[in-house]
Design a protein around this motif. Structure first.
Motif, PDB file in Angstrom:
ATOM      1  N   GLY A   1       0.787  -1.221   0.000  1.00 30.77           N
ATOM      2  CA  GLY A   1       0.000   0.000   0.000  1.00 30.77           C
ATOM      3  C   GLY A   1       0.816   1.266   0.000  1.00 30.77           C
ATOM      4  N   LEU A   2       2.133   1.160   0.152  1.00 26.03           N
ATOM      5  CA  LEU A   2       2.971   2.362   0.142  1.00 26.03           C
ATOM      6  C   LEU A   2       2.896   3.064  -1.210  1.00 26.03           C
ATOM      7  N   LEU A   3       2.894   2.269  -2.281  1.00 28.16           N
ATOM      8  CA  LEU A   3       2.783   2.794  -3.635  1.00 28.16           C
ATOM      9  C   LEU A   3       1.487   2.303  -4.261  1.00 28.16           C
ATOM     10  N   GLN A   4       0.984   3.059  -5.206  1.00 24.92           N
ATOM     11  CA  GLN A   4      -0.231   2.662  -5.902  1.00 24.92           C
ATOM     12  C   GLN A   4       0.035   1.546  -6.906  1.00 24.92           C
ATOM     13  N   ARG A   5       1.239   1.511  -7.438  1.00 20.23           N
ATOM     14  CA  ARG A   5       1.573   0.515  -8.448  1.00 20.23           C
ATOM     15  C   ARG A   5       1.934  -0.815  -7.798  1.00 20.23           C
ATOM     16  N   GLN A   6       1.657  -1.902  -8.494  1.00 20.82           N
ATOM     17  CA  GLN A   6       2.047  -3.233  -8.037  1.00 20.82           C
ATOM     18  C   GLN A   6       3.505  -3.456  -8.407  1.00 20.82           C
ATOM     19  N   VAL A   7       4.362  -3.637  -7.408  1.00 18.46           N
ATOM     20  CA  VAL A   7       5.791  -3.751  -7.705  1.00 18.46           C
ATOM     21  C   VAL A   7       6.418  -5.042  -7.204  1.00 18.46           C
ATOM     22  N   LEU A   8       5.871  -5.647  -6.152  1.00 17.30           N
ATOM     23  CA  LEU A   8       6.436  -6.896  -5.652  1.00 17.30           C
ATOM     24  C   LEU A   8       5.581  -8.067  -6.086  1.00 17.30           C
ATOM     25  N   GLY A   9       6.106  -9.253  -5.854  1.00 13.68           N
ATOM     26  CA  GLY A   9       5.521 -10.449  -6.435  1.00 13.68           C
ATOM     27  C   GLY A   9       4.170 -10.836  -5.886  1.00 13.68           C
ATOM     28  N   TYR A  10       3.847 -10.481  -4.654  1.00 13.12           N
ATOM     29  CA  TYR A  10       2.559 -10.879  -4.094  1.00 13.12           C
ATOM     30  C   TYR A  10       2.135  -9.877  -3.027  1.00 13.12           C
ATOM     31  N   GLU A  11       0.865  -9.848  -2.746  1.00 16.37           N
ATOM     32  CA  GLU A  11       0.350  -8.940  -1.730  1.00 16.37           C
ATOM     33  C   GLU A  11       0.847  -9.362  -0.354  1.00 16.37           C
ATOM     34  N   GLY A  12       1.060  -8.378   0.483  1.00 17.39           N
ATOM     35  CA  GLY A  12       1.476  -8.663   1.849  1.00 17.39           C
ATOM     36  C   GLY A  12       2.970  -8.766   2.041  1.00 17.39           C
ATOM     37  N   GLU A  13       3.777  -8.391   1.035  1.00 17.92           N
ATOM     38  CA  GLU A  13       5.236  -8.496   1.153  1.00 17.92           C
ATOM     39  C   GLU A  13       5.827  -7.193   1.672  1.00 17.92           C
ATOM     40  N   PHE A  14       6.653  -7.328   2.695  1.00 20.05           N
ATOM     41  CA  PHE A  14       7.375  -6.209   3.285  1.00 20.05           C
ATOM     42  C   PHE A  14       8.862  -6.365   2.973  1.00 20.05           C
ATOM     43  N   LEU A  15       9.554  -5.268   2.704  1.00 16.64           N
ATOM     44  CA  LEU A  15      11.010  -5.278   2.577  1.00 16.64           C
ATOM     45  C   LEU A  15      11.590  -4.685   3.852  1.00 16.64           C
ATOM     46  N   VAL A  16      12.450  -5.458   4.513  1.00 19.20           N
ATOM     47  CA  VAL A  16      12.914  -5.137   5.859  1.00 19.20           C
ATOM     48  C   VAL A  16      14.443  -5.090   5.892  1.00 19.20           C
ATOM     49  N   ILE A  17      14.985  -4.044   6.525  1.00 16.05           N
ATOM     50  CA  ILE A  17      16.424  -3.973   6.781  1.00 16.05           C
ATOM     51  C   ILE A  17      16.767  -5.051   7.802  1.00 16.05           C
ATOM     52  N   GLY A  18      17.815  -5.824   7.533  1.00 22.23           N
ATOM     53  CA  GLY A  18      18.106  -7.006   8.339  1.00 22.23           C
ATOM     54  C   GLY A  18      18.958  -6.755   9.567  1.00 22.23           C
ATOM     55  N   GLY A  19      19.771  -7.776   9.921  1.00 21.03           N
ATOM     56  CA  GLY A  19      20.550  -7.769  11.152  1.00 21.03           C
ATOM     57  C   GLY A  19      20.071  -8.867  12.070  1.00 21.03           C
ATOM     58  N   ASN A  20      20.347  -8.733  13.352  1.00 23.06           N
ATOM     59  CA  ASN A  20      19.927  -9.724  14.336  1.00 23.06           C
ATOM     60  C   ASN A  20      18.495  -9.455  14.790  1.00 23.06           C
TER      61      ASN A  20
END
Length: 277
Positions: A248-267
């Motif tokens: 929902g951040l962008l109006q366009r569909q950009v990732l492969g499926y609904e419900g996907e978050f991109l998260v900065i990693g680490g521990n």
């Protein structure tokens, strides 16, 4: 140093490559579980100061959909991403943050995904732990492949890191303005097949443990959907300051499926589930 098990030279251990970054938080802290609970806001230095007009326009937006339209239109103008904006004689289309996000959505180990991991490395100081295979100590053939792909000239012809700086800052602005999906934490799930290789502390079979995630990873807002991507499912609370993208951040569909978050990693401290217990 243990003479029988000497520590590798710092240059061989990628976790020690960076002591600074562009967010003003020590690298060791930003990759720690302590940071995930400290509720500290971060910003990529210079990004908002370089684009004050964008954030003035966003300040007038009352709804997420309106803000998304403003942001996407600004990106088209600032980086020449609008259809027909390029010259017909150009040998190469301008690189777009949308293209790289879509590339990640198809395959998180592709060259476009390597550029995204390189952006996290540059801005947050967190080195990746996996790209096509475990990266481990440097040098290695795995590291050579990653370094080659993250610097691929095909994807560095249009200030691509600056595009993702703006995406991150817009994401954080949106979270604070609309309190979605946060405002401070969001509960997410991730499917994986190699939890044992990611363990830092504890035992996954005892449910609660600490894992070291790649410097950029995908999560789902659905446990059932996460189960489709591995035998193990990791559940955790992700601080919203570590979100680069959410549905929902962008109006366009950009990732492969609904419900996907991109998260900065680490521990991360996680609750681990396996299919058979």
């Amino acid at each position: 140093m243990d003479e029988l098990n000497p520590s590798p030279p710092v240059s061989e251990d990628p976790e020690h490559w960076y002591c600074t970054n562009m967010v003003g938080v020590p690298v060791g802290l930003i990759g720690s579980t302590a940071f995930n609970r400290c509720l500290r806001r971060i910003t990529i230095h210079g990004t908002r100061e370089t684009h004050p007009g964008l954030f003035r326009l966003l300040a007038a937006c009352e709804y997420p959909a309106t803000a998304s339209e403003v942001f996407e239109h600004y990106m088209e103008l600032e980086f020449g991403l609008a259809p027909g904006a390029h010259e017909p004689t150009q040998a190469r289309y301008p690189t777009s943050y949308l293209d790289l996000l879509r590339g990640w959505g198809v395959e998180s180990d592709c060259p476009k995904a390597a550029v995204l991991k390189g952006w996290v490395e540059s801005r947050f100081g967190l080195v990746p732990t996996f790209h096509k295979q475990r990266l481990g100590l440097f040098p290695s053939s795995a590291w050579a492949t990653y370094l080659q792909e993250k610097t691929d000239v095909r994807f560095h012809n249009n200030c691509i890191f600056q595009q993702f700086d703006l995406l991150y800052e817009y994401c954080q602005w949106s979270i604070r303005r609309f309190k979605t999906p946060g405002p401070r934490f969001v509960r997410l799930w991730r499917g994986t097949n190699d939890v044992e290789q990611q363990l830092v502390e504890g035992d996954a079979r005892q449910r609660l443990c600490t894992v070291r995630l790649n410097n950029l990873v995908s999560f789902s807002d659905s446990k059932e959907r996460a189960e489709e991507f591995g035998d193990w499912v990791l559940e955790t609370e992700v601080p919203t300051v570590k979100l680069l993208f959410f549905p929902g951040l962008l109006q366009r569909q950009v990732l492969g499926y609904e419900g996907e978050f991109l998260v900065i990693g680490g521990n991360y401290k996680v609750r681990a589930y396996h299919g058979w217990f």
